[in-house]
Scaffold this active site. Structure first.
Site, PDB file in Angstrom:
ATOM      1  NE  ARG A  70      -2.445  -1.038   3.677  1.00  0.00           N
ATOM      2  CZ  ARG A  70      -1.585  -0.521   4.507  1.00  0.00           C
ATOM      3  NH1 ARG A  70      -1.825   0.883   4.348  1.00  0.00           N
ATOM      4  NH2 ARG A  70      -1.097  -0.980   5.573  1.00  0.00           N
ATOM      5  CE1 TYR A 198       1.691  -7.106  -3.443  1.00  0.00           C
ATOM      6  CE2 TYR A 198       0.509  -5.696  -1.494  1.00  0.00           C
ATOM      7  CZ  TYR A 198       1.257  -7.145  -2.095  1.00  0.00           C
ATOM      8  OH  TYR A 198       1.471  -7.864  -1.346  1.00  0.00           O
ATOM      9  CE  LYS A 207      -7.023  -3.750   5.632  1.00  0.00           C
ATOM     10  NZ  LYS A 207      -5.653  -4.027   5.127  1.00  0.00           N
ATOM     11  CG  HIS A 227      -7.011  -3.008   9.866  1.00  0.00           C
ATOM     12  ND1 HIS A 227      -5.881  -2.549  10.408  1.00  0.00           N
ATOM     13  CD2 HIS A 227      -7.052  -4.103   9.172  1.00  0.00           C
ATOM     14  CE1 HIS A 227      -4.832  -3.403   9.411  1.00  0.00           C
ATOM     15  NE2 HIS A 227      -5.832  -4.173   8.650  1.00  0.00           N
ATOM     16  CB  SER A 249      -0.783  -3.550   7.825  1.00  0.00           C
ATOM     17  OG  SER A 249      -1.895  -2.838   7.830  1.00  0.00           O
ATOM     18  CB  ALA A 250       2.485  -6.841   8.675  1.00  0.00           C
ATOM     19  CB  CYS A 251       0.771  -6.072  13.829  1.00  0.00           C
ATOM     20  SG  CYS A 251       1.716  -4.774  13.591  1.00  0.00           S
ATOM     21  CE  LYS A 253      -5.667  -6.940  10.506  1.00  0.00           C
ATOM     22  NZ  LYS A 253      -4.241  -6.251  10.671  1.00  0.00           N
ATOM     23  CB  THR A 254      -3.801 -13.718   9.141  1.00  0.00           C
ATOM     24  OG1 THR A 254      -4.133 -12.570   8.490  1.00  0.00           O
ATOM     25  CG2 THR A 254      -4.149 -14.954   8.462  1.00  0.00           C
ATOM     26  CG  ASP A 276      -7.179  -7.093   6.864  1.00  0.00           C
ATOM     27  OD1 ASP A 276      -6.298  -7.112   7.873  1.00  0.00           O
ATOM     28  OD2 ASP A 276      -7.672  -6.630   5.775  1.00  0.00           O
ATOM     29  CG  ASN A 363       3.199  -6.430   1.973  1.00  0.00           C
ATOM     30  OD1 ASN A 363       2.495  -6.799   2.862  1.00  0.00           O
ATOM     31  ND2 ASN A 363       2.502  -5.457   1.027  1.00  0.00           N
ATOM     32  NE  ARG A 365       0.028  -8.631   2.526  1.00  0.00           N
ATOM     33  CZ  ARG A 365      -0.524  -8.162   3.751  1.00  0.00           C
ATOM     34  NH1 ARG A 365      -1.681  -8.823   4.230  1.00  0.00           N
ATOM     35  NH2 ARG A 365      -0.248  -7.047   4.548  1.00  0.00           N
ATOM     36  CG  ASN A 492      -0.390 -14.864  21.137  1.00  0.00           C
ATOM     37  OD1 ASN A 492       0.438 -14.646  21.818  1.00  0.00           O
ATOM     38  ND2 ASN A 492      -0.110 -14.688  19.741  1.00  0.00           N
TER      39      ASN A 492
END
Ligand code: GTP
Ligand code: SPV
Ligand code: MN
Length: 580
Positions: A70, A198, A207, A227, A249-251, A253-254, A276, A363, A365, A492
């Site tokens: 992004r 992208y 988004k 988000h 982002s990239a922290c 979630k998935t 997401d 990044n 995916r 977690n």
């Protein structure tokens, strides 16, 4: 094919006039259409077939090397009044923005096919779902949107029935970063994006629609577009509670949404609703209810393996599109952290040489339908959504933020979300690892002024007396040697189970100036190799450092001037009083 919706028909005609495509194709979403697009992209080289034996129906797409994430500096919110976009957004006057971007769209689709993609974000029969139409000249966008949304005939029918849809116009243009813009016109329910093929720049349902436009709509309609992942947590007694969690982002979630509990903590089970984006509405019963507007995952590849995220790993063994990963000698997808295989071709398509950086783009995916997830929740597509017991905010904080703490009440929780910060990641272009404020993980995605957004969040206290509890979590604390202090991933659950028990009123907590922390004894460490001192450090606060943090949060809230709700400042003053 065409449509009975006159506004849609007219818009497609106007766009065709402007962009001059060779052909127009109305997408039905059928298997045959998808196969034909894939065949065509294999010929043009837009897709590369991966090893059919190990990864049936999997394809690799390499985006332009200048177009891999992004672009926040090229993303604009175009409201009449600059103040309505707020300091959290780039703003451009709508007339200027339209003139600028329409000039780039003129003739942009010459020699290409214009695809009309009707889509529905959310279960097609849900009152909370919303429709849109994306026009694009990218077949890659079409095959991704087919996975990520309810795309095609059913969506078009709903649009024809309801008469409302978000307009998204996209062209890859010539991929010149100087001619790249992602523009949002929330008052017109319109998005225009050019110059990137992208992810979040191009799959406009994600988004652009489901967060930036939707958050703007949600504010006036009394709901929230966030988000956030959504997951069900089932305890050994068989009770399932749902939580929503906002991490930048990239922290993580998935990964959290697909978690598999450690074997040493038997009886728990996780169900993924979404990974997401989350749309939250106050249900008829007064409960905050969540739907996932997406139908698939556009997930980060690096770091995914059988240990860290077995569910994701299993999900992406077939019928998956990989973007910007590396490949092995026998044409299997490869990325850093995969823990098996050897890369021979890097993400750019060059022979892999470690001197040129990682083999897979950080990044890179995967795009895959949610239905392939082994722990896909049987309630993921419930029209009324799932009831939310807890909301989690979290970020990448190598220092300061404890493993978990609980807000005293809703307004305090809104302050925790508003003040949260995280280290930047490769999900957006720019420096990585810089701590910045990222309110509710929405800094790049809120379609209006954060001051108004915080006020909107606070207003939910007047709409419901059954609001979820709010928590802050941090899986990313590091020691002096830069090692993660908390094992993360499946472990977690040890934090989620504490949160679950808090929601049941089954466990105590220690009050601190920043909120309620677990007693170390209440974190289940069965089978976990962690030093008691490490756990103690993860569950304590440094009062001096927090005084500085509170001051910085105050300065940040002040950046929004008179739009910052007084109630939020009072909440912060209360924290500061408690900190002394
Ligand atoms: P977006 O799709 O960009 O919104 O990202 P996301 O929030 O879904 O993040 P994701 O789960 O894809 O994780 C991003 C990266 O963080 C991956 O490389 C993961 O391996 C890593 N990660 C996820 N969870 C944890 C965790 O608990 N601990 C550590 N140390 N790393 C994690
Ligand atoms: C993110 O960056 O938060 C993503 C990927 O989920 S993208 O679709 O590119 O926004
Ligand atoms: Mn995301």
């Amino acid at each position: 094919m065409t449509t009975t919706n006159a506004a849609l028909k007219q818009w497609v005609d106007e766009v065709a006039q402007l962009t001059q495509p060779d052909k127009i194709h109305w997408c039905t979403g059928s298997d045959a259409e998808n196969s034909a697009l894939i065949s065509q992209m294999l010929v043009t080289g837009d897709l590369i077939k991966l090893n059919e034996k190990t990864h049936p129906n999997c394809y690799l797409h390499r985006s332009n090397p200048t177009d891999v994430a992004r672009v926040e500096h090229l993303t604009f919110i175009c409201t009449e009044n600059k103040e309505d976009a707020g300091p959290n957004n780039n703003w451009m006057n709508p007339a200027e923005a339209n003139a600028k971007i329409d000039a780039l769209f003129a003739g942009a689709m010459k020699g290409r096919t214009l695809y009309v993609i009707p889509y529905c974000m959310g279960p097609i029969n849900s009152p909370f779902a919303r429709c849109g139409v994306e026009i694009t000249d990218s077949p890659y966008v079409v095959i991704n949107m087919r996975i990520m949304s309810n795309m095609g005939e059913a969506a078009l029918k709903r649009i024809e029935r309801d008469g409302v849809f978000v307009k998204g116009l996209h062209s890859t243009g010539d991929l010149d970063p100087n001619k790249r813009f992602i523009m949002h016109f929330p008052d017109q329910l319109t998005i225009k994006s050019i110059g990137s093929g992208y992810g979040g720049n191009a799959l406009l349902g994600k988004k652009c629609h489901a967060l930036r436009i939707a958050s703007y709509q949600a504010r006036s309609e009394g709901w929230l577009a966030e988000h956030m992942l959504i997951m069900g947590i089932q305890n050994p007694a068989g009770v399932t509670r749902y939580i929503a969690a906002a991490f930048p982002s990239a922290c993580g979630k998935t990964n959290l949404a697909m978690l598999i509990p450690p074997e040493t903590i038997p009886g728990w089970k996780i169900w993924t609703v979404g990974d997401d984006i989350c749309w939250l509405n106050v249900g008829k019963d007064g409960q905050l209810r969540a739907i996932n507007p997406e139908a698939g995952y556009f997930g980060v590849a690096p770091g995914t393996n059988l240990k860290t995220n077995p569910n994701a790993f299993k999900t992406i063994q077939h019928d998956t599109i990989f973007t910007n990963v590396a490949v092995t000698a026998d044409n299997q997808p490869w990325w850093e952290g995969l823990k098996e295989g050897t890369p021979v071709i890097d993400w750019r398509g060059n022979p892999y040489d470690p001197k040129n950086g990682p083999a897979a783009h950080p990044n890179s995916r995967f795009t895959v339908t949610a239905k392939q997830n082994p722990c896909y929740s049987p309630h993921a597509e419930d029209a009324d959504g799932v009831p939310i017991s807890a909301i989690l905010f979290g970020g990448r904080r190598r220092e300061l933020a404890p493993l978990v703490y609980e807000a005293r009440d809703w307004a305090h929780g809104v302050l925790i979300g508003a003040g949260m910060a995280s280290e930047t990641t490769a999900a957006a272009t720019g420096a990585v690892g810089v701590v910045r404020r990222d309110s509710m993980a929405m800094k790049p995605f809120c379609g209006y002024n954060f001051g108004d957004y915080w006020k909107h969040w606070l207003s939910f206290a007047d709409l419901s007396n059954k609001l979820p509890k709010i928590y802050h979590v941090n899986w990313f604390r590091q020691d002096k040697d830069n090692n993660f202090m908390w094992p993360g991933f499946g472990d977690n659950l040890r934090v989620l189970s504490w949160i679950f028990d808090r929601c049941e009123g089954a466990v105590g907590a220690q009050e601190t100036p920043i909120g309620n922390l677990p007693y170390a004894k209440d974190i289940n460490t069965a089978g976990l190799d962690i030093q008691p001192d490490t756990l103690k450090e993860l569950l304590s606060i440094n009062q001096d450092a927090w005084r500085t943090e509170a001051q910085q949060i105050g300065a940040y809230l002040d950046e929004f001037g008179s739009r910052t709700p007084a109630q939020l400042k009072e909440q912060l003053q209360d924290v500061q009083k408690r900190l002394g």
